[in-house]
Scaffold this motif. Sequence first.
Motif, short mmCIF file in Angstrom:
data_model
loop_
_atom_site.label_atom_id
_atom_site.label_comp_id
_atom_site.label_asym_id
_atom_site.label_seq_id
_atom_site.Cartn_x
_atom_site.Cartn_y
_atom_site.Cartn_z
N TYR A 98 30.71 57.47 7.91
CA TYR A 98 29.73 57.42 9.01
C TYR A 98 28.50 58.27 8.69
CZ TYR A 98 32.60 54.85 12.33
OH TYR A 98 33.31 53.87 12.98
N TYR A 99 27.32 57.68 8.99
CA TYR A 99 26.04 58.39 8.85
C TYR A 99 25.25 58.23 10.16
CZ TYR A 99 27.23 58.69 3.91
OH TYR A 99 27.86 58.95 2.71
N ILE A 136 36.95 61.68 3.50
CA ILE A 136 36.25 62.94 3.78
C ILE A 136 35.62 63.50 2.50
CG2 ILE A 136 36.54 65.32 4.57
CD1 ILE A 136 36.71 63.25 6.80
N GLU A 137 36.33 63.39 1.38
CA GLU A 137 35.77 63.90 0.12
C GLU A 137 34.53 63.11 -0.29
OE1 GLU A 137 39.72 65.85 -2.03
OE2 GLU A 137 39.08 63.82 -2.57
N ALA A 138 34.52 61.79 -0.04
CA ALA A 138 33.33 60.99 -0.36
C ALA A 138 32.15 61.40 0.52
CB ALA A 138 33.64 59.51 -0.17
N LEU A 139 32.44 61.69 1.80
CA LEU A 139 31.36 62.14 2.70
C LEU A 139 30.80 63.48 2.25
CD1 LEU A 139 29.70 62.07 5.33
CD2 LEU A 139 31.70 63.04 6.50
N GLN A 195 29.88 63.00 12.31
CA GLN A 195 30.13 62.38 11.01
C GLN A 195 31.56 62.67 10.52
OE1 GLN A 195 25.95 63.41 8.99
NE2 GLN A 195 27.19 62.07 7.66
N LEU A 196 31.96 63.92 10.65
CA LEU A 196 33.31 64.30 10.19
C LEU A 196 34.41 63.66 11.05
CD1 LEU A 196 32.59 68.08 9.44
CD2 LEU A 196 33.26 66.34 7.76
N GLU A 197 34.24 63.73 12.36
CA GLU A 197 35.29 63.23 13.26
C GLU A 197 35.45 61.72 13.15
OE1 GLU A 197 35.22 66.60 16.84
OE2 GLU A 197 34.19 64.67 17.11
N TYR A 198 34.35 60.97 13.17
CA TYR A 198 34.44 59.52 13.13
C TYR A 198 34.93 59.01 11.76
CZ TYR A 198 32.55 58.45 17.74
OH TYR A 198 32.38 58.31 19.12
N SER A 208 41.28 60.01 18.20
CA SER A 208 40.65 61.31 18.42
C SER A 208 40.83 62.15 17.17
CB SER A 208 41.26 62.04 19.63
OG SER A 208 42.64 62.29 19.42
N ALA A 209 39.98 63.18 17.05
CA ALA A 209 40.03 64.00 15.85
C ALA A 209 39.79 65.46 16.19
CB ALA A 209 39.00 63.53 14.83
N GLN A 210 40.42 66.33 15.41
CA GLN A 210 40.19 67.76 15.48
C GLN A 210 39.83 68.25 14.10
OE1 GLN A 210 43.84 69.38 17.07
NE2 GLN A 210 43.20 69.05 19.19
N VAL A 211 38.76 69.06 14.01
CA VAL A 211 38.29 69.56 12.73
C VAL A 211 38.35 71.08 12.75
CG1 VAL A 211 36.38 69.63 11.07
CG2 VAL A 211 36.77 67.56 12.47
#
Length: 225
Positions: A98-99, A136-139, A195-198, A208-211
């Motif tokens: 996601y961007y 995540i590593e690609a982002l 960006q990280l969560e999606y 849902s996401a937790q970072v």
Amino acid sequence: MTRPRLSAVSVLTFSALIILTGCFGPPAPAPTSTSAAPTTTAAPTTSPAARPTGVTSAPAAPLSTAAAPPSSAPASPPPTEEPVPGGLPEQVAPLIIYYVAVEDNGVSGPLIGCGDSLVATTTAPVRFTDQVRPSIEALLANKSRGVGLSGLVNVLYQSNLSYAGGELTGSTITINLTGQFMLGGVCDIPRAKAQLEYTAMAAAGATSAQVFVNGRPIDEVLSLT
């Protein structure tokens, strides 16, 4: 001296005895106590009730209680269940990253931050077992602010972050990062978080996401940026 004379009846009687003796022979001897009695062989039966009356069966041989000697052949191992493969199956598929479409007002995707939109993009096919890590590593590996000619923006391009692990619990994906954020302004805070969560939710199929960054919730870390 005058011999006694035999009468005709006496002579006839004696002659009859001689004739009977020659025809039948001497009387048979009486059985003695040493004569063996005839044996009776009972036919094999499957039921005690079928045995002939008066015939006594031989007692069965007693069962041995001694343990059988150990066999010299190695014992066969007990059957085991088929091993269950660990982890997820390997697959090859594009990753979803996601961007941000700045000031798009939610036209191209979910509305975030300062009137921006979050837009999903795809990479070339990648081989993986756990899709969260490579996504995540690609982002985080993208060090360009602009995403080709799409007009999308990557606000994480200056940050020094690394993926440390993740866990899916129910419909929530939790990811752990290490390092530091380097953002360009206050509007980049919700953009970076989104960006990280999606990206994590798309990779895990979560809702849902937790970072966490260096063990601390992302909201706490970004508030100090």
